[in-house]
Design a protein around this motif. Structure first.
Motif, PDB file in Angstrom:
ATOM      1  N   LEU A   1       0.865 -11.190 -11.257  1.00  0.00           N
ATOM      2  CA  LEU A   1      -0.068 -11.056 -10.134  1.00  0.00           C
ATOM      3  C   LEU A   1       0.633 -10.659  -8.847  1.00  0.00           C
ATOM      4  O   LEU A   1       0.104  -9.893  -8.050  1.00  0.00           O
ATOM      5  CB  LEU A   1      -0.845 -12.356  -9.921  1.00  0.00           C
TER       6      LEU A   1
ATOM      7  N   GLU B   1       1.295  -7.007  -8.906  1.00  0.00           N
ATOM      8  CA  GLU B   1       0.049  -6.296  -8.621  1.00  0.00           C
ATOM      9  C   GLU B   1      -0.217  -6.291  -7.118  1.00  0.00           C
ATOM     10  O   GLU B   1      -0.556  -5.263  -6.532  1.00  0.00           O
ATOM     11  CB  GLU B   1      -1.097  -6.992  -9.372  1.00  0.00           C
TER      12      GLU B   1
ATOM     13  N   SER C   1      -3.310  -8.917 -18.285  1.00  0.00           N
ATOM     14  CA  SER C   1      -3.465 -10.326 -18.642  1.00  0.00           C
ATOM     15  C   SER C   1      -3.271 -10.456 -20.132  1.00  0.00           C
ATOM     16  O   SER C   1      -3.657  -9.577 -20.876  1.00  0.00           O
ATOM     17  CB  SER C   1      -4.854 -10.867 -18.377  1.00  0.00           C
TER      18      SER C   1
ATOM     19  N   ALA D   1       2.369 -14.643 -18.524  1.00  0.00           N
ATOM     20  CA  ALA D   1       1.273 -14.696 -17.565  1.00  0.00           C
ATOM     21  C   ALA D   1       1.238 -13.360 -16.818  1.00  0.00           C
ATOM     22  O   ALA D   1       2.251 -12.673 -16.717  1.00  0.00           O
ATOM     23  CB  ALA D   1       1.500 -15.836 -16.592  1.00  0.00           C
ATOM     24  N   PRO D   2       0.085 -12.975 -16.297  1.00  0.00           N
ATOM     25  CA  PRO D   2      -0.008 -11.667 -15.657  1.00  0.00           C
ATOM     26  C   PRO D   2       0.860 -11.597 -14.401  1.00  0.00           C
ATOM     27  O   PRO D   2       0.957 -12.563 -13.654  1.00  0.00           O
ATOM     28  CB  PRO D   2      -1.484 -11.561 -15.294  1.00  0.00           C
TER      29      PRO D   2
END
Lengths: 413, 476
Positions: free
Chosen positions: A277, A280, A261, A274-275
């Motif tokens: 996600l 992930e 992040s 932005a991460p």
């Protein structure tokens, strides 16, 4: 600087811990307080006491003992060159806070990590003191997860394992080169060596316990690690290969993937996006395939583009799309290993199908009941009353499988 | 119709008793009705016929599932359970078939009950009401979906043995005083205190552990459905946290942006004074005398000769290199070899008068390996740098330059105590100690190692640009 009260410290030191992905309270032995008259139990399966709006569960009081740190790891908010507000708990403050929260049933236990102060040994000793005090003085039976410091004396690690349910050592980055670049004071080989030592001790203790119930426990919940995704240039292939080696090589229970992040006062070498996600999420799915579905890393990455997993479709579906010749799978005949490779079919579904087909041939409606939905798997399976026909040969199969995913907004106007 | 009156919603023993009698008599499920309480709307119903000679059989596994499912709030559950045990008499393996519709329904009920139990384990929130004889007392209000209150009592007893507690639900209450577990009548939310001293800290924790950069409210809702929110103190924070998440994330990115108003700063690690040394030198000569007199310096691979810094004591610019080289060692002066000559050219291009600048090295002695007749430069270790760091800082304090230029990684490490990558940090004026500025750039010897002429030219221009930028930071 004015003295901070417990609540202010909590604000700083919980905030500092929010980038750590792990919060699991599972995998340990069963333990209760009926016999000790103390407080706390573990059920083995873990309990999530709350959920934050980021969708992650709150199971443990996850805090840092202190966010002062000698080290200067670029991806870390607490690195020595960061301008973040600093605070430090005393050992007693962490012990009291854990008990206060536990008695109100807010948490399953404590996940304690720390910045490195004075020396790795000194810091590790404080972490062990917290766990020891909880266990011995307060007869605390809840879950304790300690983040260990690879640079600390192995004897301290041995102590930690006596009181903690789980130990973890964060590898943070998948390659030694990346560790050297982003965490100059850390060393990949040392981290892996510490993990291997830990693994040896855990196995040893397990063997001893099998011989005698009185043998001391040592980190019965095993050990885990965390890798940060998206901070360096490592691709998914590198990450999964590292994970696979950690699972088989040093016996890790879990590898957590934490999408990087943007952090306040970030080091300039890090991305400001932005991460990632979804990346992930795909890594977790791939990790699951490694651990429970019998896939190898090379199979998972068969269709990878430039070393990265497909973001549009999940890795199991991606594998199926690449290996259409192995489908359709007959649910009434296929062996377990092949059932596990059907998109949309999980381990529970496979178990149910295997049990149910002893009673007769399964129709699509039966499968629907057993697996809740057959939507994702229809193209890939044969049931008593179902054959996908020429679906699998269709050039547009992939586009049919891809659904534009958008996160729902809870408080949209 | 045979009507069975069960004593309460959780009268599983009553159901078992009735089911046994019904099975013994071979009563078909369609002829039975289960009711809670003795009051029925209609007549008392038919009596249960006398038992036949077949003994009813139920597998233990099925009974376990039934007992869990009967805690569900579905009014049809008792009839469903009887239908299944009746069918099990002729289909003894019915419970092993997950595709059987009745079993499917039963399992769904049991699953829902188990989930409710799990959520009660998770979402009960105790509030402290007092302390007596060293035992703390806690109370909680909870609203389960199904009839599970008694079923969870053991869990709480085993977990909270060392304290007294009471959990009140609309249907029942359970209490533990350290000796016995007691089940009592239900109550109301107002029976339970609505405050606790630690609750505000719990909310602080909840708000702090949430990472606004990863908002995923759907995932949260799936695990913590809104029906539980009213009794969770932290849930009141959710709308606000969700609303502010995007703004908070953008603020993080803005703060981290290099275009921000604040100049970048580097927190400098403190230097450690060596034993028998103390600072506050009033000139460069006493400082170097003291450094020469110190006999604890790392000797291995080092020349004995100390090469001091050079330049006026009141210089406004200070240049810090790595260590003296072979020629510097022989001359006893910094930056006189090939790298020094290149630096002189860069100084000229940037219109810096070397005579007005203070030029020194992070490490004051030449470290080398002997190869035949040649002495090959050897990189100083972190320990070497650490040894001279304090002396460099004393030197800086004597000269008090307004701008310091770190030439290469060793100088950066010596000036900050940290390993920073040159490429990411170079070419900017960084806030340094006091009001001084630090500029990081490459060491001139880096240019000498570049293979081709074109690359050297580009790098030379970059170096000159850095030096000019450093000079521009001097007050006019």
């Amino acid at each position: 600087m004015a003295q901070l009260d417990r609540s202010q410290k909590l604000e700083i030191l919980a905030d500092a811990a929010k980038y750590d992905a792990s919060c699991a309270s599972s995998g340990s032995i069963k333990r209760g307080s009926s016999k000790t008259g103390g407080i706390g139990s573990t059920t083995g399966m873990g309990i999530c006491h709350s959920y934050a709006p980021d969708g992650r569960c709150i199971s443990l009081l996850k805090i840092l003992l202190t966010n002062y740190c000698m080290f200067d790891c670029h991806y870390c908010i607490n690195r020595s060159s960061s301008g973040v507000r600093r605070a430090a708990f005393t050992v007693d403050e962490v012990v009291d806070l854990t008990l206060d929260f536990y008695k109100r049933n807010y948490i399953e236990g404590l996940f304690l990590s720390s910045g490195i102060i004075r020396s790795p040994d000194y810091t590790m000793e404080l972490l062990v003191q917290v766990a020891k005090k909880l266990r011995i003085e307060h007869k605390f039976g809840g879950y304790i997860h300690l983040k260990t410091i690879p640079e600390a004396d192995p004897d301290l690690l041995a102590d930690a394992g006596l009181y903690a349910d789980r130990l973890s050592i964060n590898i943070e980055l998948p390659s030694d080169a990346a560790i050297e670049e982003f965490a100059p004071e850390k060393s990949g080989p040392l981290i892996r060596k510490t993990m291997a030592d830990l693994s040896g001790r855990i196995t040893e203790a397990k063997v001893e316990r099998r011989k005698s119930r009185k043998a001391p426990l040592f980190a019965p919940g095993g050990h885990s690690t965390q890798m940060i995704v998206g901070a360096d240039a490592s691709d998914d292939a590198a990450i999964l290969q590292t994970s696979s080696k950690l699972y088989t090589g040093v016996g890790l229970k879990r590898v957590y993937y934490s999408a990087f992040s943007p952090i306040p006062d970030a080091s300039k070498r890090l991305p400001l996006a932005a991460p990632p996600l979804m990346r992930e999420h795909r890594l977790y799915q791939a990790d699951w395939m490694l651990r429970f579905y019998g896939f190898s890393v090379s199979e998972i990455l068969g269709g990878a583009q430039g070393g990265h997993l497909d973001l549009e479709v999940d890795p199991k579906l991606a594998w199926a799309l690449m290996n259409r010749d192995q489908f359709p799978v007959d649910l009434n005949r296929a062996p377990r290993e092949m059932l596990l490779r059907v998109p949309g079919l999980g381990t529970k579904g496979v178990g149910a199908i295997l049990r149910a087909r002893r009673f007769g041939r399964l129709r699509l409606a039966d499968v629907e009941r057993l697996c809740r939905s057959t939507k994702k798997m229809r193209a890939w399976i044969i049931a008593a009353d179902w054959h996908p026909g020429r679906w699998l040969d269709g050039a547009n199969l992939r586009s049919k499988m891809v659904r534009p995913a958008r996160q729902m907004e809870l408080f949209a106007a | 119709m045979i009507r069975i009156a069960l004593a309460s919603q959780t009268d599983i023993a009553g159901w078992r008793e009735a089911a046994r009698k019904l099975l013994l008599a071979g009563v078909i499920p369609a002829r039975v009705e289960f009711n809670i309480g003795t009051e029925t709307l209609f007549d008392e119903g038919d009596p249960i016929p006398p038992p036949g000679d077949r003994k009813p059989v139920i597998s233990k596994e099925l009974l376990g599932d039934i007992q869990t499912a009967l805690l569900h709030s579905d009014p049809e559950r008792f009839a469903l359970a009887y239908r299944i045990v009746f069918r099990a008499q002729t289909q003894p393996k019915i419970h092993q078939n997950p595709a059987d519709p009745d079993m499917y329904t039963l399992r769904a009920l049991a699953k829902s009950v188990r989930r409710d139990i799990h959520k009660m384990h998770a979402f009960v929130r105790f509030r402290k009401v007092g302390e007596e004889n060293g035992r703390e007392s806690f109370v909680s209000w909870f609203e389960p979906e199904h009839h599970i209150t008694e079923a969870v009592a053991k869990f709480f007893q085993n977990r909270f043995t060392g304290m007294n507690w009471l959990i009140v639900t609309p249907e029942a209450s359970i209490a533990w005083d350290g000796k016995k577990l007691e089940v009592g009548p239900g109550g109301q939310k107002s029976d339970v205190p609505q405050e606790d001293a630690v609750e505000s800290e719990w909310k602080t924790y909840y708000a702090s552990i949430f990472n606004p950069a990863r908002l995923k409210t759907k995932a949260m809702m799936a695990e913590m459905p809104a029906k539980y929110w009213k009794n969770l103190p932290e849930a009141a924070l959710i709308p606000g946290l969700t609303r502010e998440a995007e703004a908070r994330m953008n603020a993080m990115i803005d703060n981290a942006s290099p275009d921000g108003e604040n100049a970048p700063a580097i927190a400098v690690k403190e230097t450690q004074a060596p034993a028998h040394a103390s600072g506050g030198f009033d000139g460069l000569k006493p400082l170097y005398d003291a450094l020469r007199a110190a006999n604890d310096w790392p000797r291995e691979d080092f020349s004995d000769r100390l090469v001091p810094g050079e330049g006026p004591k009141d210089a406004r610019m200070m240049f810090v290199g790595e260590q003296p080289g072979d020629q510097e060692d022989q001359a006893g002066r910094p930056f006189v070899g090939p790298a020094g000559q290149l630096l002189d050219r860069a100084f000229a291009a940037a219109q810096i008068d070397r005579g007005e600048a203070y030029v020194t090295n992070a490490v004051k002695r030449f470290k080398f390996v002997q190869r035949g007749k040649r002495r090959i430069h050897s990189k100083p270790s972190n320990d070497d740098i650490e040894y001279y760091r304090w002396w460099l800082e004393q030197e800086r304090q004597v000269v008090e330059p307004q701008v310091i230029v770190a030439l290469g990684a060793t100088a950066v490490r010596a000036l900050t105590g940290k390993t920073l990558t040159i490429s990411r940090n170079r070419s900017q004026l960084i806030d340094y100690i006091g009001s001084s500025k630090l500029l990081i750039t490459v060491h001139p010897s880096y240019l000498l190692r570049l293979p081709d002429g074109a690359g050297q030219k580009v790098e030379f221009e970059k170096l000159v640009r850095d030096l000019s930028l450093a000079k521009s930071a001097l007050p006019a």
